[in-house]
Write an enzyme that holds these catalytic residues in place. Structure first.
Site, PDB file in Angstrom:
ATOM      1  N   SER A  42       0.968  -1.212  -0.277  1.00 57.71           N
ATOM      2  CA  SER A  42      -0.064   0.229   0.131  1.00 57.71           C
ATOM      3  C   SER A  42       0.655   1.175   0.015  1.00 57.71           C
ATOM      4  O   SER A  42       2.038   1.115  -0.464  1.00 57.71           O
ATOM      5  CB  SER A  42      -0.951  -0.100   1.139  1.00 57.71           C
ATOM      6  OG  SER A  42      -1.965   0.858   1.088  1.00 57.71           O
ATOM      7  N   ASN A  43       0.314   2.511   0.260  1.00 58.97           N
ATOM      8  CA  ASN A  43       1.248   3.630   0.500  1.00 58.97           C
ATOM      9  C   ASN A  43       0.591   4.482   1.584  1.00 58.97           C
ATOM     10  O   ASN A  43      -0.038   4.150   2.238  1.00 58.97           O
ATOM     11  CB  ASN A  43       1.164   4.291  -0.830  1.00 58.97           C
ATOM     12  CG  ASN A  43      -0.301   4.565  -1.284  1.00 58.97           C
ATOM     13  OD1 ASN A  43      -1.120   5.357  -0.560  1.00 58.97           O
ATOM     14  ND2 ASN A  43      -0.724   4.114  -2.513  1.00 58.97           N
ATOM     15  N   ARG A  44       1.308   5.652   1.715  1.00 58.95           N
ATOM     16  CA  ARG A  44       1.059   6.375   2.967  1.00 58.95           C
ATOM     17  C   ARG A  44      -0.180   7.474   2.722  1.00 58.95           C
ATOM     18  O   ARG A  44      -0.400   8.275   3.761  1.00 58.95           O
ATOM     19  CB  ARG A  44       2.163   7.444   3.122  1.00 58.95           C
ATOM     20  CG  ARG A  44       3.500   6.547   3.741  1.00 58.95           C
ATOM     21  CD  ARG A  44       4.648   7.505   3.713  1.00 58.95           C
ATOM     22  NE  ARG A  44       4.445   8.860   4.377  1.00 58.95           N
ATOM     23  CZ  ARG A  44       4.886   9.882   3.916  1.00 58.95           C
ATOM     24  NH1 ARG A  44       5.586   9.980   2.694  1.00 58.95           N
ATOM     25  NH2 ARG A  44       4.538  11.220   4.384  1.00 58.95           N
ATOM     26  N   ALA A  85      -4.596   7.467  -4.064  1.00 56.08           N
ATOM     27  CA  ALA A  85      -3.349   7.044  -4.200  1.00 56.08           C
ATOM     28  C   ALA A  85      -3.331   5.527  -4.662  1.00 56.08           C
ATOM     29  O   ALA A  85      -3.389   4.700  -3.754  1.00 56.08           O
ATOM     30  CB  ALA A  85      -2.311   7.050  -3.202  1.00 56.08           C
TER      31      ALA A  85
END
Ligand code: PMT
Length: 424
Positions: A21-23, A89
């Site tokens: 995943s991402n932030r 995102a």
């Protein structure tokens, strides 16, 4: 307008408990959804997993987890919407093999094979029609060229270029600093603002580009008891509402406890209190205190449009005057003519620094950030590589308003150098 917004990250699973995943926190996308709702539009928010996945009141939430689910949700809401704002995102890759049981250390996963996820914007591009599509571009390098490339490739009307290498912009922070690049090739650099303020401007841009007007839920009622029927009170209330935005214009000054950046409204309030307390140090013995307070309350209003120009930003100062004049033309014109002229004159008096009141107000305007810099150990000076000579040169005019405050400022500068948080 019917506005479709995407927010947050997606998760691409390796096994039932592990994912890529991402932030993304969803803060930007949720702010866009709120702004669109507040401006009177119908909103559907498609959100990846974020900490507080509570839909803003009045917004329909479609929760999703993976990029494939987000694509399906966008596709099924596409016919309904007039505008799509894609701030999510979305993960670009997912594991090629999904294990249906938790992998064990003993499985000795030597490598993780990835495959691209579907690009949502590219997939839906053929169905765009007259809808407005706005993408976001999260970049660490070549911000504008990368944003333009994505805008062209995905056939968008605009893209919000987001420099995510900054600590005060992009992922998981309250503020953002973006450049809006439109399909006609124009790039508007917006100042550092709260995500709520970025969102509001963005929705306003979509409205303008579609020729739609906002119809916020709580308009100021016309013809209140005792109010003149000529719309004067309505214009005054419109102005009062407009200047609320000053609370979202962030300065390059940390609060004295270092916890966050200060906003322009807080700065103006601080100067007003300082004026009351420090009047006795003005060079002019018969200073008109009320006038000084008015000057400091008004002096930064133009930054609602023009943004805060960091005082050591040489390039930013080249077009500062033009940006601020344009802002003054718009903002002060919101008031009834007589009051607009008075408030504009106050702003001009502050800028000209020709009256003793304006010189004292300008002295306070320089001493206050000096205090902030000093009491936060010079973090912002260090960040921008500022030395004591620049600080002296920039603040010298404190002396024109108050010799006593200039002596105090000088002692702070010397002490900051001695303590090692300002370059000699
Ligand atoms: O959520 P926050 O913590 O508040 O952070 C906000 C943010 C940094 C996530 C947001 O401001 C932002 O920049 N979002 C876009 C992030 C991104 O994925 O950028 P990108 O350059 O990889 O993608 C460009 C555009 O294509 C985006 O609009 C994206 O939603 C879209 N995309 C990307 C991949 C994919 N498979 N399909 C897509 O449609």
């Amino acid at each position: 307008m019917r506005v479709l917004v995407t927010a947050g990250p997606t998760r691409e699973f390796i096994d039932p408990v592990r994912f890529i995943s991402n932030r993304s926190s969803g803060k930007m996308g949720y702010a866009v959804a709120r702004a669109a709702r507040d401006r009177g539009h119908e909103v559907v928010l498609i959100s990846g997993p974020v900490a507080a996945r509570q839909p803003p009141h009045g917004v329909r939430l479609v929760p999703v987890v993976t990029a494939a689910e987000m694509l399906a949700a966008v596709e099924s809401n596409l016919d309904w919407c007039d505008a799509l704002l894609m701030s999510a995102a979305v993960a670009d890759w997912r594991p090629a093999d999904l294990s249906d049981r938790k992998l064990k250390k003993a499985d000795r996963l030597a490598e993780l094979r990835l495959e691209p996820t579907a690009d949502i914007l590219l997939t839906i591009a053929p169905r765009k029609g007259s809808r407005t599509f706005v993408g976001f571009a999260a970049e660490t390098h070549n911000l504008l060229s990368e944003a333009r490339r994505k805008l062209d490739r995905k056939g968008l009307d605009a893209i919000v270029a987001n420099d995510v290498s900054r600590s005060d912009a992009g992922f998981d922070v309250e503020t953002n600093q973006v450049v809006l690049v439109t399909k006609d090739g124009l790039a508007q650099e917006w100042p550092l603002m709260s995500k709520a303020a970025v969102a509001e401007r963005l929705v306003a841009w979509v409205e303008t580009s579609r020729g739609v007007t906002a119809s916020p839920g709580k308009p100021v009622p016309a013809g209140l008891d005792g109010a003149p029927a000529d719309g004067r009170l309505t214009r005054q209330m419109d102005f009062i509402r407009e200047i609320d935005k000053l609370k979202c214009v962030f300065r390059r000054t940390l609060l004295m406890d270092g916890s966050r950046y200060e906003n322009d409204a807080e700065h103006s309030w601080h100067l007003a209190v300082m004026a009351v307390l420090l009047k006795e140090y003005a060079n002019e013995p018969n200073l008109d205190l009320e006038q000084v307070i008015k000057l400091v309350l008004v002096h930064d209003l133009v930054e609602i449009d023009a943004g805060d120009t960091y005082c050591y930003d040489v390039a930013g100062h080249l077009d500062k005057a033009a940006r601020e004049q344009a802002a003054a033309d718009r903002i002060f014109a919101l008031l009834p003519g007589d009051q607009g002229a008075v408030i504009r004159r106050l702003w001009e008096e502050f800028e000209e620094r020709e009256t003793p009141e304006a010189r004292f107000a300008a002295a306070l305007d320089r001493v206050q950030p000096l205090l902030h810099n000093y009491f936060t150990g010079g973090q912002i000076w260090a960040k921008h590589g500022i030395g004591s000579e620049q600080v002296r040169e920039r603040n010298q005019h404190v002396e024109d308003g108050s010799r006593a405050l200039w002596n105090y400022a000088e002692s702070l500068i010397r002490e900051a150098v001695k303590q090692g948080f300002l370059k000699p």
